[in-house]
Design a protein around this motif. Structure first.
Motif, short mmCIF file in Angstrom:
data_model
loop_
_atom_site.label_atom_id
_atom_site.label_comp_id
_atom_site.label_asym_id
_atom_site.label_seq_id
_atom_site.Cartn_x
_atom_site.Cartn_y
_atom_site.Cartn_z
N GLU A 34 0.86 -1.19 0.00
CA GLU A 34 0.00 0.00 0.00
C GLU A 34 0.90 1.24 0.00
O GLU A 34 2.11 1.12 0.21
CB GLU A 34 -0.89 0.00 1.25
N GLU A 35 0.29 2.39 -0.23
CA GLU A 35 1.08 3.64 -0.19
C GLU A 35 1.70 3.82 1.18
O GLU A 35 1.10 3.44 2.19
CB GLU A 35 0.16 4.84 -0.43
N ASP A 36 2.88 4.43 1.20
CA ASP A 36 3.52 4.67 2.49
C ASP A 36 4.38 5.93 2.38
O ASP A 36 4.54 6.50 1.28
CB ASP A 36 4.37 3.45 2.89
N GLU A 37 4.92 6.31 3.50
CA GLU A 37 5.81 7.46 3.53
C GLU A 37 7.01 7.10 4.39
O GLU A 37 6.85 6.61 5.52
CB GLU A 37 5.06 8.64 4.16
N ILE A 38 8.20 7.29 3.86
CA ILE A 38 9.42 7.00 4.65
C ILE A 38 10.34 8.21 4.60
O ILE A 38 10.67 8.70 3.52
CB ILE A 38 10.16 5.75 4.11
N GLY A 39 10.71 8.69 5.78
CA GLY A 39 11.62 9.84 5.86
C GLY A 39 11.07 11.06 5.13
O GLY A 39 11.85 11.86 4.61
N GLY A 40 9.73 11.19 5.06
CA GLY A 40 9.11 12.34 4.39
C GLY A 40 8.94 12.16 2.89
O GLY A 40 8.52 13.09 2.20
N TYR A 41 9.24 10.99 2.38
CA TYR A 41 9.10 10.74 0.93
C TYR A 41 8.03 9.70 0.65
O TYR A 41 7.75 8.81 1.47
CB TYR A 41 10.44 10.28 0.34
N PHE A 42 7.48 9.80 -0.55
CA PHE A 42 6.36 8.95 -0.97
C PHE A 42 6.85 7.59 -1.45
O PHE A 42 7.77 7.49 -2.27
CB PHE A 42 5.62 9.67 -2.11
N ILE A 43 6.23 6.54 -0.94
CA ILE A 43 6.51 5.17 -1.38
C ILE A 43 5.23 4.66 -2.04
O ILE A 43 4.23 4.39 -1.35
CB ILE A 43 6.88 4.24 -0.19
N PRO A 44 5.18 4.55 -3.37
CA PRO A 44 3.94 4.11 -4.02
C PRO A 44 3.62 2.65 -3.73
O PRO A 44 4.54 1.84 -3.53
CB PRO A 44 4.23 4.28 -5.53
N ALA A 45 2.33 2.31 -3.71
CA ALA A 45 1.93 0.90 -3.57
C ALA A 45 2.52 0.12 -4.73
O ALA A 45 2.56 0.61 -5.87
CB ALA A 45 0.41 0.81 -3.57
N GLY A 46 3.00 -1.07 -4.47
CA GLY A 46 3.56 -1.91 -5.54
C GLY A 46 5.01 -1.62 -5.83
O GLY A 46 5.64 -2.33 -6.62
N SER A 47 5.58 -0.57 -5.21
CA SER A 47 7.00 -0.27 -5.47
C SER A 47 7.88 -1.09 -4.51
O SER A 47 7.39 -1.72 -3.58
CB SER A 47 7.27 1.22 -5.29
N HIS A 48 9.17 -1.07 -4.79
CA HIS A 48 10.10 -1.89 -4.00
C HIS A 48 10.99 -1.01 -3.13
O HIS A 48 11.43 0.05 -3.57
CB HIS A 48 10.99 -2.72 -4.94
N VAL A 49 11.23 -1.47 -1.91
CA VAL A 49 12.20 -0.79 -1.05
C VAL A 49 13.38 -1.73 -0.83
O VAL A 49 13.21 -2.94 -0.66
CB VAL A 49 11.61 -0.34 0.31
N VAL A 50 14.58 -1.15 -0.86
CA VAL A 50 15.81 -1.95 -0.73
C VAL A 50 16.56 -1.48 0.51
O VAL A 50 16.78 -0.28 0.69
CB VAL A 50 16.73 -1.74 -1.97
#
Ligand code: HEM
Length: 467
Positions: free
Chosen positions: A355-371
């Protein structure tokens, strides 16, 4: 030493309630494709240092450009972000779809499951991995380690060079199989199984890395990996048939618990799933522990002062077989094992946002990958004093940021077998140090090699001598 193996309570959103939208739509800064390719080219011989270099240049949250339309990747490099993804908001993140290749054609097993199916599978296995249960069942592992390390005497007598990374394999495999399945293979069978497991591992890791490539593109180690799989799964079938022919144990062990677990689907699907769980435990526990040990021995052999302290601790046990009860008298060895894993480190751990999220003030779109780069975090001078020094005492004297030390990950998806890994790792290390001196070539330095768990490029060439 005790560390309970429990399922961390997870916040559960009421059914039907939508997640709150992320407060920002700003994406983090990043290098852009051209610049990133240039940096990647500079790090082609040192791939583990590539992500930390990107973080050093662009910050704790970085947009990583990928040449695939619609794919968004974010590199995060702060312990608080690890805490966010792996613990506080772990429900917003799933394992990356490429990890399915780690089971190549078999049903996903515990490390790859999500949601209720994950909980349902982990719950009955958890009790076997508690400190108390592992202590009560430590004798088979202790015996395996003593017997397999004694096999190394032949190398000490020959006085020749031997690849200790390779030799550690049968020691760890024997301890693991006796522990989880009450299976004692002959030394020859163990060597064969270890070679197979390594070939299979190299193949599936390559498949996971190339999961987006069209099927016609050949994967590395393809033929050897597929052949190893046939042999290894044939062995698993044999072990299952043998165990089923025995009367059930009065106190069920891990193997029997797997055989008795209920899985969905047809009888064939149920069987395949049970076998996948068994092989999942063997693969999750084998190369990880073996490579952590190889790195520990390598780094100790390069650091005479630390090695001297390790010998002193082992010698204070007074000789005789190293038993589970001795572990509490080996805090320095444990610190060496931790410190070596700090250096060994995986290059990356990837999650996908559900789902959409926010990390460190930045947008993390749903379906995207975090490394996350454990390698980067575990050497970040902001969280480690003298980060490039092998200094085991830091794990005894310093306050360690637990989100910056993640060889077993953290949060609800933390390694189920971390206690077993410490027990097997420390028993093996103490047994080796009790018996042998280890000599490596002058100037030899460990270099990272991608395997299921980071290995040593070129192995660990060493000479052994009886003490
Ligand atoms: C030094 C040795 C080991 C290391 C470094 C290690 C590392 C890890 C890591 C990093 C994860 C989490 C992966 C992720 O969330 O992306 C994991 C999960 C897991 N490990 Fe280990 N592991 C080790 C030993 C073992 C052993 C001995 C066993 C059992 C025989 C084991 C069983 C598992 C299982 C079942 C999971 C999945 C847990 C879940 O998803 O609920 N591991 N391990």
């Amino acid at each position: 030493m005790a560390e309970p193996t429990t399922l961390t309570a997870c916040p559960v959103r009421p059914p039907g309630e939508l997640p709150p939208p992320a407060a920002t739509t700003h994406r983090p800064p990043g290098p852009g494709l051209l610049r990133m390719s240039a940096i990647a080219a500079r790090f082609s011989t040192e791939p583990y240092a590539f992500l930390p270099e990107i973080a050093r240049r662009y910050g704790d949250v970085v947009d990583i450009p990928v040449p695939v339309p619609g794919v968004t990747v974010t590199l995060v490099s702060h312990p608080d972000h690890v805490d966010h993804i792996m613990t506080r908001h772990h429900l917003r993140y799933h394992k990356h779809e490429g990890t399915a290749e780690l089971v190549t054609g078999e049903p996903p097993a515990l490390p790859l499951l999500e949601g209720e199916e994950w909980k349902r599978t982990r719950r009955p296995l958890n009790p076997f991995f508690s400190e108390r249960a592992l202590a009560a069942n430590s004798t088979p592992m202790v015996e395996a380690i003593a017997e397999r390390v004694a096999d190394w005497e032949v190398h000490a007598r020959s006085g020749g060079w031997v690849d200790l990374e390779h030799e550690i394999g049968p020691v760890v495999m024997d301890g693991l199989l006796r522990s989880i399945a009450d299976l004692a293979l002959s030394p020859e069978q163990l060597h064969e199984y270890v070679d197979g497991a390594r070939s299979y591992g190299q193949w599936v890791v390559g498949r996971a890395a190339m999961y987006k490539f069209p099927a016609f593109v050949p994967r590395p180690f393809g033929r050897r990996g597929a052949a190893a799989k046939t042999i290894m799964f044939g062995e698993l079938d044999r072990w299952v048939a043998e165990r089923r022919a025995q009367p059930p144990r009065e106190r069920p062990d891990i193997f029997q618990t797997l055989l008795e677990m209920e899985f969905p689907g047809t009888p064939d699907q149920q069987y395949a799933r049970m076998r996948s769980e068994l092989s999942g435990l063997v693969f999750a526990g084998f190369e990880t522990t073996a490579e952590a040990l190889a790195w520990t021995i390598a780094l100790l052999a390069r650091n005479p002062r630390a090695l001297g302290e390790a010998y002193a601790e082992v010698d204070a046990l007074g000789g005789g077989r190293v038993e589970y009860e001795h572990l509490e008298r080996l805090p320095y060895l444990r610190a060496c094992f931790d410190e070596a894993q700090r250096f060994q480190a995986a290059p990356a751990n990837v999650r996908t946002a559900t789902e959409e999220d926010e990390i460190g003030g930045y947008f993390i779109p749903a379906g995207s990958h975090v490394v996350i780069s454990p390698y980067g975090l575990q050497r970040d001078p902001r969280f480690w004093r003298d980060a490039e020094q092998f200094e085991p005492r830091r794990f005894i004297e310093d306050k360690i940021n637990r989100n910056a030390f993640i060889p077993f990950n953290i949060g609800p998806r933390k390694c189920m077998g971390s206690r077993m890994a410490y027990i097997e790792g420390l028993l093996t290390l103490a047994t080796i140090l009790q018996k042998f001196t280890v000599q490596i070539r002058d100037g030899w330095t460990p270099r990272h090699r991608i395997r299921v768990s980071t290995g040593l490029a070129g192995g660990l060439p060493a000479k052994l001598a009886l003490r």
